[in-house]
Enzyme design. Structure first.
Site, PDB file in Angstrom:
ATOM      1  N   HIS A   1     -30.959 -14.487 -13.390  1.00  0.00           N
ATOM      2  CA  HIS A   1     -29.885 -13.540 -13.698  1.00  0.00           C
ATOM      3  C   HIS A   1     -29.649 -12.589 -12.522  1.00  0.00           C
ATOM      4  O   HIS A   1     -28.505 -12.358 -12.115  1.00  0.00           O
ATOM      5  CB  HIS A   1     -30.260 -12.745 -14.949  1.00  0.00           C
ATOM      6  CG  HIS A   1     -29.286 -11.674 -15.321  1.00  0.00           C
ATOM      7  ND1 HIS A   1     -28.338 -11.831 -16.305  1.00  0.00           N
ATOM      8  CD2 HIS A   1     -29.102 -10.421 -14.832  1.00  0.00           C
ATOM      9  CE1 HIS A   1     -27.619 -10.725 -16.413  1.00  0.00           C
ATOM     10  NE2 HIS A   1     -28.074  -9.848 -15.524  1.00  0.00           N
ATOM     11  N   GLU A   2     -30.728 -12.049 -11.969  1.00  0.00           N
ATOM     12  CA  GLU A   2     -30.583 -11.093 -10.870  1.00  0.00           C
ATOM     13  C   GLU A   2     -30.100 -11.772  -9.594  1.00  0.00           C
ATOM     14  O   GLU A   2     -29.255 -11.229  -8.870  1.00  0.00           O
ATOM     15  CB  GLU A   2     -31.920 -10.376 -10.635  1.00  0.00           C
ATOM     16  CG  GLU A   2     -32.336  -9.465 -11.777  1.00  0.00           C
ATOM     17  CD  GLU A   2     -31.277  -8.423 -12.115  1.00  0.00           C
ATOM     18  OE1 GLU A   2     -30.710  -7.816 -11.189  1.00  0.00           O
ATOM     19  OE2 GLU A   2     -31.004  -8.231 -13.312  1.00  0.00           O
TER      20      GLU A   2
ATOM     21  N   HIS B   1     -26.369 -12.211  -9.578  1.00  0.00           N
ATOM     22  CA  HIS B   1     -25.582 -11.047  -9.148  1.00  0.00           C
ATOM     23  C   HIS B   1     -25.373 -11.082  -7.633  1.00  0.00           C
ATOM     24  O   HIS B   1     -24.289 -10.749  -7.137  1.00  0.00           O
ATOM     25  CB  HIS B   1     -26.291  -9.741  -9.528  1.00  0.00           C
ATOM     26  CG  HIS B   1     -26.107  -9.333 -10.958  1.00  0.00           C
ATOM     27  ND1 HIS B   1     -24.873  -9.192 -11.545  1.00  0.00           N
ATOM     28  CD2 HIS B   1     -27.020  -9.015 -11.925  1.00  0.00           C
ATOM     29  CE1 HIS B   1     -25.015  -8.809 -12.804  1.00  0.00           C
ATOM     30  NE2 HIS B   1     -26.305  -8.701 -13.061  1.00  0.00           N
TER      31      HIS B   1
ATOM     32  N   GLU C   1     -21.807  -9.260 -16.031  1.00  0.00           N
ATOM     33  CA  GLU C   1     -23.003  -9.633 -16.787  1.00  0.00           C
ATOM     34  C   GLU C   1     -22.895 -11.040 -17.354  1.00  0.00           C
ATOM     35  O   GLU C   1     -23.862 -11.805 -17.338  1.00  0.00           O
ATOM     36  CB  GLU C   1     -23.250  -8.629 -17.911  1.00  0.00           C
ATOM     37  CG  GLU C   1     -23.788  -7.294 -17.435  1.00  0.00           C
ATOM     38  CD  GLU C   1     -25.084  -7.452 -16.646  1.00  0.00           C
ATOM     39  OE1 GLU C   1     -25.987  -8.176 -17.113  1.00  0.00           O
ATOM     40  OE2 GLU C   1     -25.185  -6.876 -15.565  1.00  0.00           O
TER      41      GLU C   1
END
Length: 281
Positions: free
Chosen positions: A147-148, A151, A206
């Site tokens: 997830h990070e 980004h 997100e």
């Protein structure tokens, strides 16, 4: 011959120039993958600028943690994270080619903070608090890390700074100072990166990070279904107390698990293929 510029004409010229600038500044930073993330993004500053600021801030973070003797650079906890990172990072090339040349980094900080981040250019930070308090499995760590990393792959930080610059929240003076190569540049870079890492991401960002992160984990051979158990743990951790820092910058909502669940069938074949490949080695 003297030209007479009428106000309406001037407004038209300005409007055309602004429109042209916006068209130039809009781009899709990554390929869609099987999860189908496609969106044009508004970028006013270069990737090189934001990468330089992220590198300065990441280095200063390491120095500060080292001074406090909370920077973990070896041992089973660090090696566990490094193994997961080494399996996820190569998968980013599915979304964009240039990540092969990024200056990837990993820092593990011994702190009860429940948080993890990935700064522009692939600079990953994990705090022991998020691993220990949530008793994370490797698959759940991969869900967070994916997830990070997503980004960074989608350059959400660069996009946020561009939007702030357009709204005059961040000045050109600060950006210029960040590239000055001095103590002033360190302060400016840290301030801007603090803005990038602390400001809550939009719901759209997100969703993109959830989707791409899920695919990265699956391609790396980690069970994407762990994203569901992860967010269940996150929800439980936030009940009856202030939400953990990870949630403060990653707004959760009742549809998040549903949206992840809907994506899992798309990435399960990738996970199964990666698992078979790992077993064959």
């Amino acid at each position: 011959m003297h030209l007479i510029y009428r106000p309406r004409f001037i407004q038209t010229v300005v409007s055309v120039l602004v429109a042209c600038c916006l068209l130039v500044a809009c781009a899709n930073t990554s390929r869609p993958g099987v999860v189908g993330v496609e969106r044009s993004q508004f970028m006013m500053i270069s990737a090189a600028q934001i990468d330089r600021m992220a590198a300065i801030s990441f280095e200063q973070q390491a120095k500060a943690a080292q001074k406090k003797k909370i920077l973990i650079t070896s041992g089973p906890e660090y090696e566990r994270l490094k193994t997961i990172a080494n399996r996820l990072i190569p998968q980013t090339a599915v979304f964009r080619d240039d990540t092969r040349n990024w200056d990837w980094g990993l820092q593990l900080i011994d702190s009860p903070i429940v948080n993890a981040t990935c700064a522009p250019g692939g600079r990953i930070t994990f705090y022991t608090g998020i691993i220990n308090k949530l008793n994370l499995t490797d698959d759940e760590i991969a869900a967070i890390m994916g997830h990070e990393i997503a980004h960074a792959v989608r350059e959400h930080g660069r996009e946020q700074v561009s939007q702030a610059l357009a709204q005059n929240i961040i000045s050109n003076v600060a950006l210029a100072a960040a590239g000055a190569g001095s103590a002033q540049s360190i302060d400016a870079a840290n301030q801007i990166m603090q803005y990038v890492m602390v400001l809550p991401n939009s719901r759209q960002n997100e969703r993109e990070a959830d989707a791409i992160g899920l695919e990265l984990a699956a391609r790396g051979g980690y069970d994407p279904r762990a994203a569901i158990t992860l967010w269940q743990k996150m929800s439980k951790e936030s009940q009856g107390k202030n939400p953990p820092e990870f949630l403060s910058t990653h707004p959760s909502n009742e549809n998040r698990i549903k949206e992840l669940s809907a994506l899992i069938p798309k990435v399960m074949p990738l996970y199964e293929a990666a698992k078979r490949e790992n077993m064959a080695k």
